[in-house]
Design a protein around this motif. Structure first.
Motif, PDB file in Angstrom:
ATOM      1  N   THR A  73       0.829  -1.206   0.000  1.00 38.55           N
ATOM      2  CA  THR A  73       0.000   0.000   0.000  1.00 38.55           C
ATOM      3  C   THR A  73       0.863   1.256   0.000  1.00 38.55           C
ATOM      4  O   THR A  73       0.620   2.198  -0.763  1.00 38.55           O
ATOM      5  CB  THR A  73      -0.947   0.011   1.210  1.00 38.55           C
ATOM      6  OG1 THR A  73      -1.829  -1.108   1.139  1.00 38.55           O
ATOM      7  CG2 THR A  73      -1.762   1.293   1.253  1.00 38.55           C
ATOM      8  N   ARG A  77       1.197   4.043  -3.006  1.00 37.49           N
ATOM      9  CA  ARG A  77       0.947   5.467  -2.749  1.00 37.49           C
ATOM     10  C   ARG A  77       2.141   6.314  -3.140  1.00 37.49           C
ATOM     11  O   ARG A  77       1.992   7.419  -3.676  1.00 37.49           O
ATOM     12  CB  ARG A  77       0.605   5.679  -1.271  1.00 37.49           C
ATOM     13  CG  ARG A  77      -0.784   5.187  -0.889  1.00 37.49           C
ATOM     14  CD  ARG A  77      -1.028   5.348   0.597  1.00 37.49           C
ATOM     15  NE  ARG A  77      -2.390   4.952   0.955  1.00 37.49           N
ATOM     16  CZ  ARG A  77      -2.815   4.842   2.211  1.00 37.49           C
ATOM     17  NH1 ARG A  77      -1.994   5.107   3.227  1.00 37.49           N
ATOM     18  NH2 ARG A  77      -4.058   4.477   2.457  1.00 37.49           N
ATOM     19  N   GLN A  80       2.223   6.603  -6.884  1.00 42.17           N
ATOM     20  CA  GLN A  80       1.129   7.465  -7.332  1.00 42.17           C
ATOM     21  C   GLN A  80       1.449   8.931  -7.077  1.00 42.17           C
ATOM     22  O   GLN A  80       1.094   9.812  -7.874  1.00 42.17           O
ATOM     23  CB  GLN A  80      -0.164   7.077  -6.600  1.00 42.17           C
ATOM     24  CG  GLN A  80      -1.423   7.752  -7.123  1.00 42.17           C
ATOM     25  CD  GLN A  80      -1.935   7.120  -8.393  1.00 42.17           C
ATOM     26  OE1 GLN A  80      -1.351   6.160  -8.867  1.00 42.17           O
ATOM     27  NE2 GLN A  80      -3.010   7.645  -8.944  1.00 42.17           N
TER      28      GLN A  80
END
Length: 309
Positions: A73, A77, A80
């Motif tokens: 995760t 992130r 991104q």
């Protein structure tokens, strides 16, 4: 730790099948087995228990699974956040009252949902701003930088020529003029406090002074724009120079006058500095916006010969 191996372990743990994980990840079952084996060797623990019906996490695997998901995760992130179009475009506007800030604000108003961050590196000179762009501290900066000093790796686009105006109080002898020639200011005191010797605007005003025989006074402490407006309103001889897009506020009773300079029109040439090849979509959109909405200067403009024309 291999992120692909972590992703593979999570896929096997959730699907219960090596083949199902392979299909999900679009790799071969053999590649799944190799990644799992590599991860288990790295950790020194067996993460999966093979059964006749597939695979399930071992006790160590059950303990490790939430941590693996957390790492994936965080990785997703992080990717991104820096992917073009997802992270904010950070633009140094130099000073929030002058033309670059107004131009970037109009750009933002054209698409209010854009991910944009206007910053000010007002204590930095052009060379330091270019270094900040190269290092990735900011994506772009508006600067009047000599062409010979633009470092490798920096793209410099001359997109914002700002015409200069004379700002005077009502008692100044030129206060009622429709326009003024720069050469006509040779016998008048022009006060621009706060010019730092190492700043690019110091080089600009020095070149301007030499070109038209002006006397530009930068002496004395700069107590802020309000104090400058006070001085202009009370003086019959003092003047200053401002950009046509600069935003100054003063009490109505000051009756200050903004007078265009003509024959020729001096312009302050703001270059948009960015990293060569930067593909951030908002940077491209900002360039296009400035191309189509920049101030329209007359044909007889003057700019320093050290700026790239």
């Amino acid at each position: 730790m291999d992120v692909d191996a972590l992703r593979t372990f999570v896929a096997v743990a959730e699907t219960g099948q090596f083949q199902a994980a392979a299909d999900e990840l679009r790799i071969s079952q053999q590649a799944v087995s190799k990644r799992i084996a590599s991860l288990e060797r790295h950790l020194g623990a067996a993460l999966l228990v093979r059964t006749s019906r597939g695979s399930r996490p071992s006790l160590d695997g059950q303990v490790f699974l939430p941590h693996a998901k957390g790492i994936l995760t965080a990785t997703d992130r992080a990717e991104q956040a820096v992917r073009p179009g997802n992270r904010p475009l950070r633009v140094d506007v130099l000073n929030r009252r002058i033309a670059p800030a107004q131009a970037v604000y109009r750009f933002y108003r054209s698409q209010p949902d854009m991910n944009l961050d206007a910053v000010t590196l007002s204590t930095e000179n052009a060379a330091q701003a270019a270094k900040a762009v190269l290092e990735g501290t900011i994506d772009a900066s508006f600067r009047a930088m000599p062409a010979a000093e633009i470092p490798a790796g920096i793209a410099a686009d001359r997109l914002l020529d700002v015409p200069l105006e004379l700002l005077v109080g009502p008692g100044h002898p030129m206060s009622d003029a429709a326009s003024v020639r720069p050469a006509d200011l040779a016998d008048h005191r022009i006060w621009i406090p706060g010019i730092r010797p190492d700043a690019e605007w110091a080089a600009f005003y020095e070149t301007l002074s030499e070109a038209f025989g002006l006397s530009i006074d930068a002496l004395g402490p700069h107590f802020g724009d309000e104090a400058l407006m006070d001085a202009l309103a009370d003086s019959a001889s003092l003047a200053t120079l401002v950009g046509s897009g600069d935003r100054y506020l003063w009490p109505e009773n000051y009756d200050l006058r903004r007078i265009p300079l003509r024959e020729p029109t001096p312009v302050y040439p703001h270059l948009l500095l960015s990293r060569s090849g930067d593909q951030h979509p908002l940077l491209t959109a900002l360039r296009d916006h400035l191309h189509t909405t920049g101030p329209q200067a007359p044909d007889d403009v003057w700019a320093p010969d050290w700026v790239d024309h």
